[in-house]
Design an enzyme around this catalytic site. Structure first.
Site, PDB file in Angstrom:
ATOM      1  N   ARG A  29      28.842  42.564  33.901  1.00 59.33           N
ATOM      2  CA  ARG A  29      28.489  41.865  32.675  1.00 59.33           C
ATOM      3  C   ARG A  29      27.300  42.487  31.954  1.00 59.33           C
ATOM      4  O   ARG A  29      27.426  42.889  30.806  1.00 59.33           O
ATOM      5  CB  ARG A  29      28.181  40.388  32.957  1.00 59.33           C
ATOM      6  CG  ARG A  29      27.872  39.613  31.685  1.00 59.33           C
ATOM      7  CD  ARG A  29      27.552  38.161  31.939  1.00 59.33           C
ATOM      8  NE  ARG A  29      28.679  37.437  32.459  1.00 59.33           N
ATOM      9  CZ  ARG A  29      28.661  36.134  32.747  1.00 59.33           C
ATOM     10  NH1 ARG A  29      27.544  35.443  32.570  1.00 59.33           N
ATOM     11  NH2 ARG A  29      29.726  35.525  33.209  1.00 59.33           N
ATOM     12  N   HIS A  75      39.140  39.671  28.909  1.00 56.37           N
ATOM     13  CA  HIS A  75      37.792  39.091  28.987  1.00 56.37           C
ATOM     14  C   HIS A  75      37.847  37.581  28.763  1.00 56.37           C
ATOM     15  O   HIS A  75      37.711  37.105  27.631  1.00 56.37           O
ATOM     16  CB  HIS A  75      36.896  39.748  27.918  1.00 56.37           C
ATOM     17  CG  HIS A  75      35.427  39.603  28.169  1.00 56.37           C
ATOM     18  ND1 HIS A  75      34.763  40.250  29.186  1.00 56.37           N
ATOM     19  CD2 HIS A  75      34.471  38.878  27.526  1.00 56.37           C
ATOM     20  CE1 HIS A  75      33.475  39.945  29.156  1.00 56.37           C
ATOM     21  NE2 HIS A  75      33.275  39.094  28.164  1.00 56.37           N
ATOM     22  N   TYR A 119      37.197  36.722   8.559  1.00 55.55           N
ATOM     23  CA  TYR A 119      36.943  37.379   7.277  1.00 55.55           C
ATOM     24  C   TYR A 119      36.772  38.881   7.396  1.00 55.55           C
ATOM     25  O   TYR A 119      37.001  39.611   6.430  1.00 55.55           O
ATOM     26  CB  TYR A 119      35.699  36.783   6.609  1.00 55.55           C
ATOM     27  CG  TYR A 119      35.809  35.318   6.298  1.00 55.55           C
ATOM     28  CD1 TYR A 119      36.805  34.842   5.452  1.00 55.55           C
ATOM     29  CD2 TYR A 119      34.925  34.401   6.853  1.00 55.55           C
ATOM     30  CE1 TYR A 119      36.904  33.490   5.174  1.00 55.55           C
ATOM     31  CE2 TYR A 119      35.018  33.047   6.578  1.00 55.55           C
ATOM     32  CZ  TYR A 119      36.015  32.596   5.733  1.00 55.55           C
ATOM     33  OH  TYR A 119      36.118  31.263   5.450  1.00 55.55           O
TER      34      TYR A 119
END
Length: 837
Positions: A29, A75, A119
């Site tokens: 991680r 993930h 977006y």
């Protein structure tokens, strides 16, 4: 269920679980891998985009689609963590070579958040595709994903040393990493140097790799820190903004074009403007952010008389225009976190490349041998084409045709498959030639690939060639300037202060404020703002370059630079002095002294209530840190300071007691001691205590004004007071009437035409000593009458009765003789008419 219970102690369970958790976040991680310089989430994002064909040569795709693929396949965490990592890899002020090409709002250096993932659109950047180059050639190990439905790479091939180029930052259990970005060309040159000469020294590597190269540019100072970091993995460098100076006739400008790495520009501008607003330093006119699409630009306008270099140094020291960067080069190597220097990181990458190139070469060799075998079969088939065609026509199906070819003409399974799949247009003489040419090219390729596998030297040459191709393809200039020495920041506090005459008021309870002349004129005739039961101790005219010493009754003093005092209006209460210097709530201010130069040959003479006196050099009161009150008088229990005055070494000291005794001697009788020392005996005050201490020029024309508790007043000549020793009791200058005991309240030594403001429990009066005749020592004090006082508030009685004296102030300087007759009118046009109780 009973059989499935496991009994274990809590400490074993917690230790085991935390160890597993720590191992996970360290390896999977928070820390990057030394081979490709990526954390797992970054690696999964890039691989998912590569697998989906979201490449630089293709059109952009919605970021939400990529995030969904990453979460669903590799993930299993929140979408924000994936999208945040994706956005960061696209930000050219965070990454030296961005790995994601994002279209839309991807945030800003002002720490503005990126637009929502629905977006924005993204694709792999051209250089990030090099991290995945040859991944389909079995060059890296793949492992099953979280639900065993997909395979994902444990590391990327990485055609360039991404860990050093883009750096890394992260925190895990017990480990943290901070690796700054470096220049791509320099990193590749250093890698080639290490490949060519595995025994090269750190100095040789640093000839190629000068130091960090941040995407925001700026100046990096401290070659020694860089050397320490490259050698041991830890080191500190200084990052400093790049600025230029523009001088005009009316003002000067500091133009900042580059700021340190990972500094929030908007927050930096706000901090600089806050310094201007709070007047921490004087002379800043305006702070503007003029950044646009052409680049970063922060403009600070200064007054012409302000020292530019001094102001800039103040900003370096008190804002993020300069900051420290600490190398902490921790990365995963051989599945373990390691603190590594430059050599270790390069060796880790080079060993990875040796493994990748070896595996890709083996893959290419196997492919070439397989193709050569097929080409040989096709050439043989065309040489006996008629027989092959006839055999295929007689066959029942494809499988039967393959078996017949293998049985009759001794073709291999692979060759037979290629022959039956051969298209008719290939059955020409021209194709025979092309097959022969291809066979020749395959022979060359096989020789070349075998040479790489057979020779370590050729293998390393192949790595160098690939790195050189990357370097030649991507022309990335250095942005950060490296300087060997760390420039020392020197700030001249006084040079940064604009010389300005100001008015400062200080009250007994410690409320202080700066008052402008405009506010004073606008409030003419009104009372000064203060708390109830508090009174004005002093209203001082001073300069911003001067300092103010405030003395308290507890034997402490406060050092306050005048320019630090905040400005308020006349009617405002002001601000308690604790905002500048911490002070106990029970302490009261007893004196305020203005100091222009601490090196001047002056002294501070202090006297306590129980008859202790001390004298300390003025220079001993100067400090550089003034965040808290400092000791200036070692007092005994229940004792307190009643007086502090500035002397020149030749002053006379007049001490007065509550019972009406007075003693006078030279200040030279008082030895000079340090600020923390206790005093010596000032006067014999057994069963009595001091109420006043005056210091003055013994040769000046002065009078002594005595005030009693019942507002009695008496004027004495200095000549009437005899000199005495410090151990004496002094002489009686005030006798109590037989009817009741009335004691001295205050004693003032002043010129005969000084204005004194007398505060009583009933009213405020003003008087001038010359209006009173000199009395003898035996004469009783007289009452203050209105015909001998300048009264602020008119009273109806001629004599003040049933009232008590509160305090006395000297509120005006010595006046000329012809000014006294029109004194009241004159004072109304001056600052002192607005002094309040």
């Amino acid at each position: 269920m009973i059989d499935k219970k496991i009994e274990m102690s809590l400490d074993i369970i917690m230790g085991d679980r935390f160890a597993k958790y720590s191992k996970y976040i360290i390896q999977d991680r928070a820390l990057p891998d030394v081979r490709d310089g990526l954390k797992p989430v970054q690696r999964r994002i890039l691989y998912s985009m590569f697998k989906e064909g979201n490449l630089q040569s293709k059109a952009y795709r919605k970021s939400a689609k990529t995030v969904g693929n990453v979460i669903g396949n590799y993930h299993p965490h929140g979408d924000s963590s994936v999208y945040d990592a994706m956005v960061r890899m696209s930000q050219d002020w965070k990454y030296r070579v961005p790995l994601v090409d994002m279209q839309g709002n991807n945030g800003s250096i002002d720490n503005d958040p990126a637009a929502a993932m629905r977006y924005t659109e993204a694709r792999l950047s051209a250089i990030s595709e090099l991290l995945l180059k040859d991944i389909d050639k079995e060059t890296v190990l793949f492992s099953l994903n979280f639900d065993d439905t997909e395979y994902e790479p444990t590391v990327l091939p990485a055609a360039y040393p991404n860990l050093l180029v883009n750096g890394a930052t992260g925190i895990s259990a017990g480990y943290a990493t901070d690796i700054p970005p470096h220049n791509l060309h320099e990193v590749i040159d250093a890698t080639i140097c290490r490949i060519t000469n595995p025994d090269c020294s750190l100095e040789q590597l640093m000839e190629h790799m000068k130091g960090p190269d941040f995407p925001t540019g700026a100046i990096v100072e401290g070659k020694e820190g860089i050397e320490q970091a490259f050698k041991y993995g830890k080191g500190k460098v200084i990052l400093r903004a790049v600025s230029t100076i523009e001088q005009t006739k009316t003002m000067n400008k500091i133009c900042i074009s580059e700021i340190p790495y990972e500094v929030n520009k908007a927050e930096l501008v706000r901090k600089i403007d806050e310094i201007r607003f709070n007047r921490n330093i004087d002379g800043i006119i305006e702070v503007r952010d003029e950044s646009d699409r052409d680049g970063l630009m922060i403009v600070i306008e200064l007054k012409k008389e302000v020292s530019i270099e001094n102001t800039l140094n103040y900003f370096y020291k008190n804002t993020d225009l300069q900051k420290n960067y600490n190398y902490n080069m921790v990365a995963i190597k051989d599945k373990r976190p390691n603190l590594m220097g430059l050599k270790d990181i390069l060796d880790g990458y080079i060993n990875h490349q040796i493994d990748v190139i070896t595996k890709s070469t083996l893959f290419d060799l196997q492919k070439a041998n397989r193709r050569k075998h097929i080409v040989a079969g096709l050439i043989k088939a065309i040489s006996i084409l008629d027989e092959v065609v006839a055999l295929i026509r007689k066959s029942k199906d494809k499988g039967d045709a393959k078996n017949n070819l293998i049985t009759k003409f001794d073709f291999s399974e692979l060759q037979a498959e290629a022959i039956v799949m051969l298209q008719l247009y290939r059955l020409t003489n021209t194709d025979i030639v092309s097959l022969q040419n291809e066979d020749h090219d395959l022979d060359k390729q096989i020789v070349y690939l075998n040479a790489i596998l057979d020779s370590d030297e050729r293998l390393r040459e192949e790595i160098i060639n690939r790195l050189t191709a990357v370097k030649n393809t991507y022309k990335i200039p250095r942005l950060s300037i490296i300087k060997d020495e760390i420039k020392e920041i020197k700030i001249d506090e006084k040079a940064m202060i604009l010389s300005e005459d100001i008015n400062v008021s200080i009250t007994r309870d410690g409320y202080i404020k700066r008052i402008s002349n405009r506010s004073i004129k606008a409030s003419e005739g009104s009372l000064i703002g203060k708390k109830e039961d508090d009174y004005l101790l002093k209203l001082i005219q001073m300069n911003t370059v001067e300092s103010l010493l405030l003395f308290t009754n507890k034997g402490n003093y406060l050092y306050i630079p005048a320019h630090k005092i905040e400005e308020f209006k006349w009617k405002d209460i002001g601000k308690h002095v604790s905002y500048l210097v911490s002070i106990d709530s029970t302490e009261k201010i007893i004196e305020a002294i203005v100091v222009h130069d601490f090196s001047a040959p002056f002294y501070i003479l202090m006297v306590s209530k129980f008859g202790q006196i001390k004298r300390t050099k003025l220079e001993d009161f100067e400090v550089t840190r003034y965040s808290k009150s400092l000791k200036c008088f070692g007092l005994k229990e229940h004792d307190e300071v009643i007086s502090a005055s500035l002397t020149n070494g030749n002053c006379a000291v007049l001490l007065s007691t509550y019972a009406g005794y007075t003693g006078m001697y030279s200040e030279q009788e008082v030895s000079i001691v340090g600020t923390k020392a206790a005093g010596i005996k000032a006067l014999n005050v057994k069963d009595d205590h001091l109420i006043a201490a005056n210091t003055f020029d013994p040769f000046a024309n002065l009078s002594i004004m005595l005030f009693s508790e019942n507002v009695g007043v008496k004027r004495l000549k200095l000549d009437d007071i005899q000199l005495c020793s410090r151990q004496a009791k002094g002489m009686t200058v005030y006798k109590n009437p037989k009817s009741k005991a009335i004691h001295l309240k205050d004693v003032i030594v002043c010129p005969i035409d000084t204005l004194l403001q007398v505060h009583t429990t009933e009213d405020v009066y003003r008087l001038v000593p010359k209006d009173y005749s000199n009395a003898s020592l035996e004469q009783k004090p007289t009452s203050m009458t209105t015909n001998k006082t300048e009264v602020v508030h008119l009273v109806t009685t001629d004599i003040i009765q049933d009232t008590k004296l509160v305090k006395i102030e000297t509120v005006a300087p010595t006046m000329k003789k012809n000014e006294h007759d029109s004194f009241k009118e004159e004072m109304e046009r001056t600052l002192f008419t607005m002094l309040d109780d």
